[in-house]
Scaffold this motif. Structure first.
Motif, short mmCIF file in Angstrom:
data_model
loop_
_atom_site.label_atom_id
_atom_site.label_comp_id
_atom_site.label_asym_id
_atom_site.label_seq_id
_atom_site.Cartn_x
_atom_site.Cartn_y
_atom_site.Cartn_z
N LEU A 138 0.95 -1.37 0.02
CA LEU A 138 0.10 -0.01 0.07
C LEU A 138 0.82 1.21 0.00
CD1 LEU A 138 -2.56 -1.26 2.45
CD2 LEU A 138 -2.76 -1.46 -0.20
N ILE A 139 0.13 2.52 -0.48
CA ILE A 139 1.03 3.53 -0.81
C ILE A 139 1.84 3.97 0.46
CG2 ILE A 139 -1.00 5.19 -0.39
CD1 ILE A 139 1.96 5.62 -2.86
N HIS A 176 5.95 -3.87 -11.58
CA HIS A 176 5.07 -2.96 -12.31
C HIS A 176 4.78 -1.82 -11.63
CE1 HIS A 176 4.34 -5.60 -15.94
NE2 HIS A 176 4.78 -6.37 -14.86
N ALA A 177 5.01 -0.60 -11.88
CA ALA A 177 4.62 0.66 -11.14
C ALA A 177 3.40 1.03 -11.65
CB ALA A 177 5.69 1.78 -11.34
N GLY A 178 2.68 1.84 -10.76
CA GLY A 178 1.28 2.27 -11.38
C GLY A 178 0.52 3.28 -10.30
N THR A 208 2.48 3.17 -6.60
CA THR A 208 3.23 2.15 -5.74
C THR A 208 3.94 1.03 -6.80
OG1 THR A 208 3.16 0.41 -4.00
CG2 THR A 208 1.18 0.67 -5.49
N VAL A 209 4.35 -0.13 -6.49
CA VAL A 209 4.89 -1.07 -7.19
C VAL A 209 4.37 -2.26 -6.93
CG1 VAL A 209 7.02 -2.17 -7.73
CG2 VAL A 209 7.10 0.18 -7.43
N VAL A 210 3.93 -3.11 -7.96
CA VAL A 210 3.28 -4.35 -7.87
C VAL A 210 4.32 -5.26 -8.27
CG1 VAL A 210 1.46 -5.85 -8.55
CG2 VAL A 210 1.06 -3.47 -8.35
#
Length: 441
Positions: free
Chosen positions: A58-59, A82-84, A108-110
């Motif tokens: 989470l952010i 993956h960033a989003g 954030t990054v997944v």
């Protein structure tokens, strides 16, 4: 702080909580030793059976991690994560309806948990003051003769013996043995709170064409009281997709392929099932069960030894369907950092635990408690104030499927940037009323 140069801190556990703790302790202590039962090179650690399932960062957690490890997000993306933007690139579905999408300015990054944890551990291992001992169990704490001070840990096995320390931080997770050791040495039993949720997970790894995500990096179909099944579908490193399905109160997804897909089809929205329909399976489904959320009230203990602190799931283990665990660990490490900077001597446990509760545990525990108790089958007290809050939050989330500003307010709460009480603000509730009054009956 004014510790002597030879000060030594020992962290029990090399999960995210332990790694974040080691990072902040390295700012204060001359030496930090992290002791981990599992081999630190293991991809799927025995002590983390849930590691193969979908994990959010989470952010709030992402921001703290970037403060502690600058450039970590870019490093993860360079490795295939993956960033989003949480409002533009992530799909959030509540009660069968997607939240309105738009730029939030919050990214954030997944990635998979093992990938993120491996990078965190690598960052910690290169810190000049930190040593990580993998494959080494702690079988006890070393107490002073009168039991008032913890002065180290007792290591098991051939490498056993006492590892002396000025401070021990237990970040060993929900199965922490500190409560037992404290009681054995005359400090009494720590009060525990439990909320039985009986959440069950099933996860499989697949390969899916990128276009099925329509530009999104993940899809979250959230369980609700009207539809108590949910799931997450995340694009992670290695051109893979992690698909996790869950159900509450014993309604758990099956692991056979037909049953798994049928469960996905039964969700309130078809998004995850549509991904599965065009995917190539890469693994069999794995299951994980979480019976109850758990909080240990160390801040309420009348007696607690100096030289020992507790952090992470060892203090509070949250319902994992909210994806808060890693961010929660980062928040607790931030509270530890604040505490270390504020003290002039070895941290007083009672002051630390009060700070930990106020800064991290109270708001997140209260938030998950509120959400869990929205499910009628979850046993627990529901005050009139809580019932009113549940109704208003539910209306706000529904209105957020029509209004982008309300969607962002909800996402900030989901990301632990804001407490859920902000959704009760009169200005937000007025916007909710106007939004819903414009919708057809």
């Amino acid at each position: 702080m004014k510790f002597c140069a030879e000060g030594h801190a020992v962290v029990v556990g090399a999960g995210p909580a332990g790694l974040f703790a080691a990072r902040v302790l390295a700012d204060v202590f001359e030496r930090v030793t992290v002791v981990e039962r599992d081999g630190t090179g293991d991809e799927q650690r025995r002590g983390v059976p849930q590691s193969g399932h979908a994990h959010d960062f989470l952010i709030r957690g992402h921001r703290i991690a970037e403060e502690l490890f600058p450039g970590l997000g870019e490093e993860l993306v360079a490795g295939g994560a993956h960033a989003g933007d949480i409002g533009r690139d992530m799909r959030w579905v509540i009660a069968g309806r997607p939240l309105v999408k738009g730029d939030s300015g919050l990214s954030t990054v997944v990635s998979s948990r093992t990938f993120r944890e491996r990078h965190l551990r690598a960052r910690v291992e290169v810190l000049p003051r930190v040593t990580v001992l993998g494959g080494q169990d702690v079988e006890g704490l070393s107490f002073s003769e009168d039991g008032s001070v913890v002065d180290g840990v007792l290591l098991a096995g051939d490498k056993g013996g006492k590892l002396a320390a000025d401070l021990v931080v237990d970040a060993s997770g929900r199965g922490s043995r500190t409560p037992v050791w404290l009681e054995e040495h005359g400090h009494g039993r720590v009060e525990e709170e439990k909320l039985k949720v009986d959440v069950g997970y099933a996860t499989r790894i697949v390969r899916a064409p990128a276009d099925v995500f329509a530009g999104d990096v993940c899809v979250n179909v959230l369980a609700s009281p009207d539809s108590p099944r949910g799931g997450a579908c995340q694009r992670v490193e290695g051109d893979r997709v992690v698909v996790t399905l869950y159900g509450v109160l014993g309604d758990h997804p099956p692991v056979d392929p037909e049953g798994f897909n049928a469960f996905a089809k039964s969700l309130a929205a078809p998004d995850i099932h549509e991904v599965l329909e065009v995917s190539e399976p890469l693994s069999a489904a794995r299951r994980y069960r979480f019976p109850a959320a758990l909080r240990r009230r160390y801040e309420s203990m009348d007696s607690f030894p100096r030289g020992l602190l507790v952090l992470g799931d060892a203090v509070c283990s949250l319902n994992p369907r909210y994806g808060q665990g890693m961010a929660f660990a980062a928040m607790q490490a931030s509270a530890l950092s604040d505490h270390l900077r504020a003290e002039e001597q070895l941290p007083e446990p009672d002051v630390y635990f009060r700070r930990l509760a106020e800064q991290a545990v109270d708001p997140v525990w209260g938030m998950t408690l509120l959400s869990d108790l929205s499910f009628p089958g979850v046993q627990g007290e529901r005050t009139p104030e809580m019932l009113e809050a549940l109704e208003l939050v539910g209306r706000t989330q529904f209105a957020a499927t029509f209004d982008g500003q309300l969607a962002l307010s909800c996402l900030r709460v989901f990301g632990l940037l804001d407490p859920p009480t902000v959704l009760l603000d009169p200005a937000i509730q007025e916007r909710v009323h106007k939004t819903l009054s414009r919708q057809p009956v």
